[in-house]
Design a protein around this motif. Structure first.
Motif, short mmCIF file in Angstrom:
data_model
loop_
_atom_site.label_atom_id
_atom_site.label_comp_id
_atom_site.label_asym_id
_atom_site.label_seq_id
_atom_site.Cartn_x
_atom_site.Cartn_y
_atom_site.Cartn_z
N ASN A 281 5.76 -4.96 10.02
CA ASN A 281 4.34 -5.10 9.71
C ASN A 281 4.27 -5.67 8.30
OD1 ASN A 281 2.73 -3.69 11.97
ND2 ASN A 281 4.35 -2.21 11.51
N TYR B 223 1.58 -6.51 4.79
CA TYR B 223 0.31 -6.36 4.08
C TYR B 223 0.26 -7.46 3.02
CZ TYR B 223 -3.72 -4.14 1.91
OH TYR B 223 -4.99 -3.88 1.43
N SER C 215 -5.80 1.20 0.15
CA SER C 215 -5.89 0.35 1.33
C SER C 215 -4.54 0.24 2.04
CB SER C 215 -6.39 -1.04 0.93
OG SER C 215 -6.46 -1.90 2.04
N ASP D 39 -3.85 3.46 3.89
CA ASP D 39 -4.60 3.48 5.16
C ASP D 39 -3.89 2.66 6.22
OD1 ASP D 39 -6.59 5.07 4.10
OD2 ASP D 39 -7.92 3.40 3.59
N ASP D 40 -3.37 1.50 5.82
CA ASP D 40 -2.67 0.64 6.76
C ASP D 40 -1.37 1.29 7.25
OD1 ASP D 40 -2.66 -2.03 8.07
OD2 ASP D 40 -0.81 -2.31 6.92
N GLU E 189 -2.38 4.00 9.70
CA GLU E 189 -2.87 3.42 10.95
C GLU E 189 -1.72 2.89 11.81
OE1 GLU E 189 -5.51 -0.45 12.35
OE2 GLU E 189 -5.85 0.41 10.36
N LYS E 190 -0.69 2.36 11.16
CA LYS E 190 0.43 1.76 11.90
C LYS E 190 1.58 2.74 12.11
CE LYS E 190 -0.90 -2.89 10.55
NZ LYS E 190 -0.75 -4.00 9.59
#
Length: 346
Positions: A51, A53, A69, A72-73, A76-77
């Protein structure tokens, strides 16, 4: 510190991933680096799942909002502690990625792949990670060392002259604090460095890393001798913050800081006019010094009072005392600092 330096050596990452049997990656980079170099990275990640960012470029991204942020990512992942974080970018990306790695789930392994000359010789190898907050540079952070640093000069091919200038400033700093021959060599090869002569780049990067590695190994947590790495940073950080991290890049601000702090050293009698003029002549060609007004100086002094090197109420400075040598000073007369920043002497 596991540091690899060379040209077109990103294949070492692939070897590392295979050796450690790493399958999952989380890549933190910025928009500019992603545009130029994501394919180069992708071809060297052993077909791992990943993944990514992507940050907006620049110092303004180095904030608590960015970190939140990313958290959070990650949540979420479903990123777990078996994932390896890869920092692909300059100093801002490296500081953010390292801070996230140090704090998410109490610590995740990460690798630094610095893509600017400044990051390659400085921020990627010291283990300092963090963010700016409240208008102050790096005031929130930790010490968290990467598992590996891959310094590949291939990434320097797309750098602007301004970015190269930032790196030159830090390398000149190493010369002034530890190896005057390095300062002289860089001073006489600035045009070749801007032309990205690979032999010269590898030479000065290796010498810079050797100096920093030696100092950091003696003082990993910045309690003593490591403070000398902050020559130019007391004034430099205040200039960065005063202009809200928008007018000067970090390396440019450090160059200015070294100018003013060298003048302070001269006024204190720590260095003679000849040595000061040598420093000034080289540095002013890279960044033009500023004549600050009294009201501006008062703001700069207030920012300096929050510098993390300070002891009590005293502003701490790292000042040159001889060719290739510096020492740490506090309790400096305010008038000398003010006169330095007024710039009436140039």
């Amino acid at each position: 510190m596991n540091i690899k330096i060379g040209d077109n050596i990103l294949g070492l990452l692939n070897s590392y991933l295979k050796e450690k049997k790493i399958n999952n990656l989380y890549i933190i980079t910025d928009k500019n680096v992603n545009k130029f170099y994501f394919d180069y990275l992708y071809n060297n990640i052993n077909e791992c799942s990943f993944n990514s960012y992507i940050l907006p470029p620049g110092e303004k991204s180095k904030s608590i909002d960015t970190v939140l942020s990313i958290y959070d990512d990650l949540i979420e992942k479903n990123i777990d502690r078996n994932t390896l974080i890869i920092s692909l970018g300059g100093g801002v990306v490296g500081d953010i990625a390292g801070f996230v790695a140090s704090s998410f789930k109490r610590g995740i392994d990460y690798i630094q792949i610095p893509t600017t000359l400044l990051a390659q010789v400085d921020s990627s190898v010291g283990g300092k990670v963090g963010i700016d907050y409240g208008g102050f540079k790096n005031i929130i952070g930790s010490f968290y060392f990467p598992n590996m640093v891959i310094i590949d000069i291939t990434f320097l091919e797309t750098l602007s002259n301004r970015d190269i200038t930032c790196g030159i400033g830090e390398i000149l700093k190493y010369g002034l604090i530890s190896d005057y021959k390095l300062f002289e060599f860089v001073s006489s090869n600035i045009s070749n460095i801007f032309e990205k002569d690979k032999g010269i780049l590898l030479n000065i990067i290796n010498k810079s890393i050797a100096i920093k590695r030696d100092i950091v190994n003696k003082d990993k947590y910045d309690k003593g001798i490591r403070k000398i790495l902050n020559f130019g940073h007391t004034v430099g950080h205040s200039i960065e913050a005063y202009y809200k991290f928008s007018k000067y890049n970090h390396g440019e601000a450090v160059i200015l800081g070294m100018i003013y702090e060298s003048y302070i050293a001269k006024e204190l009698g720590l260095i003679d006019d000849e040595y000061f003029n040598k420093i000034f002549k080289v540095l002013k060609k890279l960044v033009s010094p500023i004549k600050f007004k009294v009201e501006e100086i008062n703001i700069l002094l207030n920012i300096m009072k929050n510098d993390k090197k300070n002891m009590g109420n005293d502003i701490v400075f790292v000042l040159p005392i001889y060719k290739g040598r510096v020492d740490i000073y506090s309790n400096i007369e305010k008038k000398i600092i003010i006169n330095s920043l007024k710039g009436e002497w140039f």
